[in-house]
Scaffold this motif. Sequence first.
Motif, PDB file in Angstrom:
ATOM      1  N   TYR A 218      43.400  28.332  30.274  1.00 38.08           N
ATOM      2  CA  TYR A 218      42.350  27.320  30.347  1.00 38.08           C
ATOM      3  C   TYR A 218      41.537  27.457  31.638  1.00 38.08           C
ATOM      4  O   TYR A 218      40.312  27.311  31.635  1.00 38.08           O
ATOM      5  CB  TYR A 218      42.956  25.916  30.244  1.00 38.08           C
ATOM      6  CG  TYR A 218      42.977  25.380  28.834  1.00 38.08           C
ATOM      7  CD1 TYR A 218      41.800  24.992  28.207  1.00 38.08           C
ATOM      8  CD2 TYR A 218      44.159  25.275  28.119  1.00 38.08           C
ATOM      9  CE1 TYR A 218      41.802  24.506  26.904  1.00 38.08           C
ATOM     10  CE2 TYR A 218      44.178  24.796  26.820  1.00 38.08           C
ATOM     11  CZ  TYR A 218      42.986  24.411  26.214  1.00 38.08           C
ATOM     12  OH  TYR A 218      42.983  23.956  24.918  1.00 38.08           O
ATOM     13  N   HIS A 230      35.431  22.929  26.599  1.00 35.38           N
ATOM     14  CA  HIS A 230      34.713  22.276  25.504  1.00 35.38           C
ATOM     15  C   HIS A 230      35.274  20.892  25.194  1.00 35.38           C
ATOM     16  O   HIS A 230      34.531  19.909  25.076  1.00 35.38           O
ATOM     17  CB  HIS A 230      34.769  23.155  24.252  1.00 35.38           C
ATOM     18  CG  HIS A 230      34.208  22.496  23.027  1.00 35.38           C
ATOM     19  ND1 HIS A 230      32.865  22.230  22.872  1.00 35.38           N
ATOM     20  CD2 HIS A 230      34.824  22.026  21.902  1.00 35.38           C
ATOM     21  CE1 HIS A 230      32.668  21.632  21.702  1.00 35.38           C
ATOM     22  NE2 HIS A 230      33.834  21.501  21.102  1.00 35.38           N
ATOM     23  N   SER A 231      36.623  20.788  25.071  1.00 30.00           N
ATOM     24  CA  SER A 231      37.225  19.491  24.732  1.00 30.00           C
ATOM     25  C   SER A 231      38.587  19.375  25.396  1.00 30.00           C
ATOM     26  O   SER A 231      39.527  20.117  25.054  1.00 30.00           O
ATOM     27  CB  SER A 231      37.377  19.341  23.215  1.00 30.00           C
ATOM     28  OG  SER A 231      38.102  18.169  22.900  1.00 30.00           O
ATOM     29  N   TYR A 232      38.700  18.468  26.362  1.00 25.33           N
ATOM     30  CA  TYR A 232      39.993  18.219  26.993  1.00 25.33           C
ATOM     31  C   TYR A 232      40.947  17.525  26.031  1.00 25.33           C
ATOM     32  O   TYR A 232      42.161  17.724  26.089  1.00 25.33           O
ATOM     33  CB  TYR A 232      39.800  17.365  28.246  1.00 25.33           C
ATOM     34  CG  TYR A 232      39.044  18.067  29.353  1.00 25.33           C
ATOM     35  CD1 TYR A 232      39.557  19.224  29.935  1.00 25.33           C
ATOM     36  CD2 TYR A 232      37.832  17.584  29.820  1.00 25.33           C
ATOM     37  CE1 TYR A 232      38.875  19.876  30.945  1.00 25.33           C
ATOM     38  CE2 TYR A 232      37.137  18.220  30.844  1.00 25.33           C
ATOM     39  CZ  TYR A 232      37.668  19.375  31.395  1.00 25.33           C
ATOM     40  OH  TYR A 232      36.991  20.015  32.398  1.00 25.33           O
ATOM     41  N   LYS A 233      40.411  16.712  25.123  1.00 28.98           N
ATOM     42  CA  LYS A 233      41.262  16.017  24.150  1.00 28.98           C
ATOM     43  C   LYS A 233      41.989  17.010  23.261  1.00 28.98           C
ATOM     44  O   LYS A 233      43.185  16.859  22.973  1.00 28.98           O
ATOM     45  CB  LYS A 233      40.415  15.063  23.309  1.00 28.98           C
ATOM     46  CG  LYS A 233      39.917  13.836  24.052  1.00 28.98           C
ATOM     47  CD  LYS A 233      39.146  12.904  23.127  1.00 28.98           C
ATOM     48  CE  LYS A 233      38.663  11.673  23.883  1.00 28.98           C
ATOM     49  NZ  LYS A 233      37.882  10.756  22.980  1.00 28.98           N
ATOM     50  N   TRP A 234      41.278  18.041  22.795  1.00 24.74           N
ATOM     51  CA  TRP A 234      41.913  19.043  21.939  1.00 24.74           C
ATOM     52  C   TRP A 234      42.980  19.819  22.706  1.00 24.74           C
ATOM     53  O   TRP A 234      44.009  20.225  22.136  1.00 24.74           O
ATOM     54  CB  TRP A 234      40.864  19.985  21.360  1.00 24.74           C
ATOM     55  CG  TRP A 234      40.065  19.372  20.249  1.00 24.74           C
ATOM     56  CD1 TRP A 234      38.752  19.012  20.272  1.00 24.74           C
ATOM     57  CD2 TRP A 234      40.547  19.023  18.944  1.00 24.74           C
ATOM     58  NE1 TRP A 234      38.373  18.469  19.072  1.00 24.74           N
ATOM     59  CE2 TRP A 234      39.458  18.467  18.235  1.00 24.74           C
ATOM     60  CE3 TRP A 234      41.785  19.122  18.309  1.00 24.74           C
ATOM     61  CZ2 TRP A 234      39.572  18.012  16.927  1.00 24.74           C
ATOM     62  CZ3 TRP A 234      41.903  18.668  17.003  1.00 24.74           C
ATOM     63  CH2 TRP A 234      40.808  18.120  16.327  1.00 24.74           C
ATOM     64  N   ARG A 237      46.034  17.681  22.615  1.00 28.13           N
ATOM     65  CA  ARG A 237      46.640  17.666  21.281  1.00 28.13           C
ATOM     66  C   ARG A 237      47.442  18.938  21.025  1.00 28.13           C
ATOM     67  O   ARG A 237      48.544  18.890  20.464  1.00 28.13           O
ATOM     68  CB  ARG A 237      45.552  17.490  20.221  1.00 28.13           C
ATOM     69  CG  ARG A 237      44.959  16.081  20.193  1.00 28.13           C
ATOM     70  CD  ARG A 237      43.740  15.982  19.323  1.00 28.13           C
ATOM     71  NE  ARG A 237      43.145  14.647  19.382  1.00 28.13           N
ATOM     72  CZ  ARG A 237      41.965  14.324  18.890  1.00 28.13           C
ATOM     73  NH1 ARG A 237      41.234  15.252  18.280  1.00 28.13           N
ATOM     74  NH2 ARG A 237      41.501  13.095  18.998  1.00 28.13           N
ATOM     75  N   ASN A 285      38.873  25.813  21.008  1.00 30.24           N
ATOM     76  CA  ASN A 285      38.503  25.289  22.325  1.00 30.24           C
ATOM     77  C   ASN A 285      38.045  26.409  23.258  1.00 30.24           C
ATOM     78  O   ASN A 285      37.033  26.291  23.960  1.00 30.24           O
ATOM     79  CB  ASN A 285      39.695  24.553  22.933  1.00 30.24           C
ATOM     80  CG  ASN A 285      39.302  23.276  23.632  1.00 30.24           C
ATOM     81  OD1 ASN A 285      38.130  22.907  23.672  1.00 30.24           O
ATOM     82  ND2 ASN A 285      40.265  22.584  24.193  1.00 30.24           N
ATOM     83  N   LYS A 288      34.615  27.949  21.922  1.00 30.75           N
ATOM     84  CA  LYS A 288      33.450  27.103  22.194  1.00 30.75           C
ATOM     85  C   LYS A 288      33.118  27.083  23.686  1.00 30.75           C
ATOM     86  O   LYS A 288      31.941  27.032  24.071  1.00 30.75           O
ATOM     87  CB  LYS A 288      33.716  25.679  21.700  1.00 30.75           C
ATOM     88  CG  LYS A 288      33.759  25.544  20.191  1.00 30.75           C
ATOM     89  CD  LYS A 288      32.399  25.814  19.565  1.00 30.75           C
ATOM     90  CE  LYS A 288      31.408  24.715  19.857  1.00 30.75           C
ATOM     91  NZ  LYS A 288      30.103  24.933  19.184  1.00 30.75           N
ATOM     92  N   THR A 289      34.142  27.159  24.534  1.00 34.92           N
ATOM     93  CA  THR A 289      33.892  27.209  25.976  1.00 34.92           C
ATOM     94  C   THR A 289      33.170  28.495  26.355  1.00 34.92           C
ATOM     95  O   THR A 289      32.208  28.471  27.129  1.00 34.92           O
ATOM     96  CB  THR A 289      35.212  27.096  26.754  1.00 34.92           C
ATOM     97  OG1 THR A 289      35.881  25.886  26.386  1.00 34.92           O
ATOM     98  CG2 THR A 289      34.971  27.091  28.244  1.00 34.92           C
TER      99      THR A 289
END
Length: 602
Positions: A218, A230-234, A237, A285, A288-289
């Motif tokens: 990451y 792109h998404s810290y939430k993903w 999860r 993730n 997309k980043t």
Amino acid sequence: MKIFHLLTLIFTLVQPDTIYAQVKNVSTESWITSPGILGTIVLITIVLVVAIIIFLSRINSYVDSLKKKQMAKTRLAFDDELVAMESDEIDTILEKRKAALHYKLKGNELSGENEVFDKKGLIQKITNDPNNAYFDEKKKTSLSLETPEPLKKIVIYYIGAAIVWLVLGTLIGQYLGMKFIWPEMDNQSWLSFGRLRPVHTNMVFWGWSSLAMIGLGYFVIARTSNTIIHSYKWAWRAWVFINSSVILGSIFLMAGINNGGGEYREYIWPVMLLFAIALVITFFNFYKTVANRKISEIYISNWFILASLIWTIVLAVIGYLPFYQDGLGETVIQGYYMHQGVGMWFMTFTLGLVYYYLPSALNKPIYSYSLGVLAFWTQMLFYTMIGTHHFVFSPLPWWLQTTAIVFSAGMFIPVVAGTTNFLMTMKGSWSHISKSYVLPFFLVGTLFYFVGSTQGSFQAFRFTNYVWHFTDFNVAHSHMTMYGIIAFFLWAAIYAILPKLTGKEPPQVLVGAHFWMAFIGLFAYMVSLMVGGTYKGLSWIEGNAFIESVILMKPYWVWRAIGGSLMFTSHLIFAYNFYYIVKNRKKVLISEATKPVEEITV
């Protein structure tokens, strides 16, 4: 197509006689002069020589520190002498020192037509290589990288969970190693070797290595793309899915519920589905980043990382679909699954991490981008076809076995390319191996990348396969690769980045203890099982009773337990070092939306 399947079936059916004839004609009289065995001996010697060099450099550094302490005592004694001097004597000394302070170099002392003479003794080092940096590796990291707090938290929590699984997984491995010496330790079914062994392997595979890789990945993805994730939430999860998979899978394995014919007696498919979902989320993730990057180029690390995720998602589907895995079909698929898991998930992802963390730790660019591209594409080409080399002299088609052996030899290309790239990147930094606690981990990881991978190619040859396969030698080889390469590279990257994220350095004495106990433990572990495994294979070939090979392995299993104990102790030290680094860490307040991470300099 039907004709092709029919010919393959006929060829397979008539093979046993051919295979029996091939095996019968194998001579073991001069087994030690076999190219594969000789090559393995040379490779192990290389590991020993490098270990001695690292040890001597550390000893030399310790001697230098003692000299500095002695010089400090001498200065103190001189100060005491000054106190006893008369004022006129002191004034004379001070005038001389004041004159020395105003002395300046003219610039032609070591150049031009003048004779080289440094009468003031100001020059300490001369180099003709302007690209050779004097201080590549900083002993201390005083500056904390400006990284968004959510990204720091993701990296720390992924690595923290990985360390929990490392300690727990290797504790189970330590217990299993002791059972080889004291098999009567317990009589509980859920503590039996057949149940605990897959718990150990799966826990360190999917818990320790995978979580550590993704956590470190990451940071690399964000840093090399000069943008935010792109998404810290993903990301969170996926963290929950992976940890849930390891917890549930371990419980099922200890209850005797597993994937049956799977190579490592893996988790059943509903449990492994959680891990597969986490891989899909992570790939999306990461992708997309990278797609949202603020720079035009895609750094070589991202090639390796994204490719490993794609391959592993495909691999999970192939390895768990049951409808075409009947009889020998299962053997072929599981051989593919086993090697792809190691080579295209752990190895490929970790190499991607090294292509970032090694040059960034040394504060210099990677030696050759072209070598990295060569290593990448040849890894994709050769590694995908070598799984069947674990089934030489089996009822599988002879041409399939030969193909696996040929492609195993082809692995020399990516291994040599990658090793050369890493060693040349370290060029000019060897003198700092005594001061850096990161560089020794990178060096040992690179060393085992070459030695372990090359030894695997040697092991694929028919004669060495004939001697070593199904013996303890394979256990030594797997630890040489998964531990010597993957674990040491991950430790190097963790020690390289965490202090920069938290602003806290680990105790160098404890980092040194971690390194040496892990290294010496691994060396004792793998050499003992290699020697014992060789004798076991020769015993089988000579037709001795199986129980004789068990008896002759006892002293080697003792050394296995000793080496394993050192390795496990090093993991406890590593866990403490991690706790020390992240405890009361410094927080850098930064606007996530307005301040992306700075562009990499590699």
